[in-house]
Design a protein around this motif. Structure first.
Motif, short mmCIF file in Angstrom:
data_model
loop_
_atom_site.label_atom_id
_atom_site.label_comp_id
_atom_site.label_asym_id
_atom_site.label_seq_id
_atom_site.Cartn_x
_atom_site.Cartn_y
_atom_site.Cartn_z
N ARG A 18 -18.90 32.35 -37.45
CA ARG A 18 -19.77 33.36 -36.85
C ARG A 18 -19.84 33.17 -35.34
O ARG A 18 -19.77 34.12 -34.58
N TYR A 40 -15.55 32.99 -46.48
CA TYR A 40 -16.89 33.54 -46.74
C TYR A 40 -17.44 34.21 -45.49
O TYR A 40 -17.92 35.34 -45.53
N ASN A 75 -18.17 38.29 -44.59
CA ASN A 75 -19.44 38.79 -44.05
C ASN A 75 -19.24 39.52 -42.74
O ASN A 75 -19.86 40.56 -42.50
N ASP A 100 -17.46 41.98 -49.68
CA ASP A 100 -18.06 41.08 -50.67
C ASP A 100 -17.31 39.75 -50.59
O ASP A 100 -16.10 39.71 -50.85
N PRO A 101 -18.01 38.65 -50.23
CA PRO A 101 -17.31 37.36 -50.12
C PRO A 101 -16.55 36.96 -51.38
O PRO A 101 -15.46 36.41 -51.29
N SER A 160 -22.43 29.90 -50.01
CA SER A 160 -23.39 31.01 -50.07
C SER A 160 -24.80 30.54 -49.72
O SER A 160 -25.64 31.35 -49.31
#
Length: 165
Positions: A37, A104, A108, A113-114, A18
């Motif tokens: 990502r 995680y 996202n 919600d991770p 996080s």
């Protein structure tokens, strides 16, 4: 290998992730940073060297990516359809899919919600690739077919062969 974390370890892994600390994976003895990502693995010691995740093939069960890896260059090996011998320094690797690589980041990406996704797909303490035999890749069969085609062409061009008019 047991990759289960204690509750304290799981909380620490979640906290680190996080804070933006990206996970890592061992790819045939080389450390890569997982950037879901950007959909790539970056060699940690040489970040310009990347393995794109976008076009990797999925394994039969749909829970792993499979790809040919050049152990000398630390890159994907791109298949040559005219291959006639097993390539040097190339292995078939299997790595976990995105929910195990970086749950995680996946949460996202999908606006989740991770913490909820990580409850089902915990952050892994250590990740590594599995080496699969090249015999499972179909390469030996393709090589054999290519060699047979070359032999047939060679026989067709043989000077002893009579040519029709």
């Amino acid at each position: 290998m047991n990759n289960q974390s204690s509750p304290a370890e799981a909380a620490e892994l979640f906290k680190r992730r996080s804070l933006g600390i990206l996970p890592h994976i061992d790819i045939a003895g080389t450390d890569f940073t997982i950037d879901w990502r950007a959909k790539e693995l970056r060699e940690s010691a040489a970040p310009w060297n990347t393995i794109p995740l976008r076009n990797l093939d999925m394994g039969d069960a749909g829970e792993n990516y499979l790809f040919f890896y050049d152990t000398a260059k630390h890159t994907l090996w791109h298949f040559d359809p005219y291959i006639t011998a097993l390539p040097a320094n190339v292995i078939l690797l299997e790595i976990p899919y995105e929910l195990k690589l970086d749950p995680y980041a996946v949460a996202n990406e999908y606006g989740m919600d991770p913490a909820e996704l990580i409850a089902e797909f915990p952050i892994q303490k250590t990740l590594s690739s599995a080496v699969k035999p090249l015999s499972e890749s179909g390469l030996p069969e393709i090589i054999q077919e290519n060699l047979e085609k070359l032999q047939t062409r060679s026989n067709d061009r043989s000077p002893d062969r009579k040519r029709g008019r």
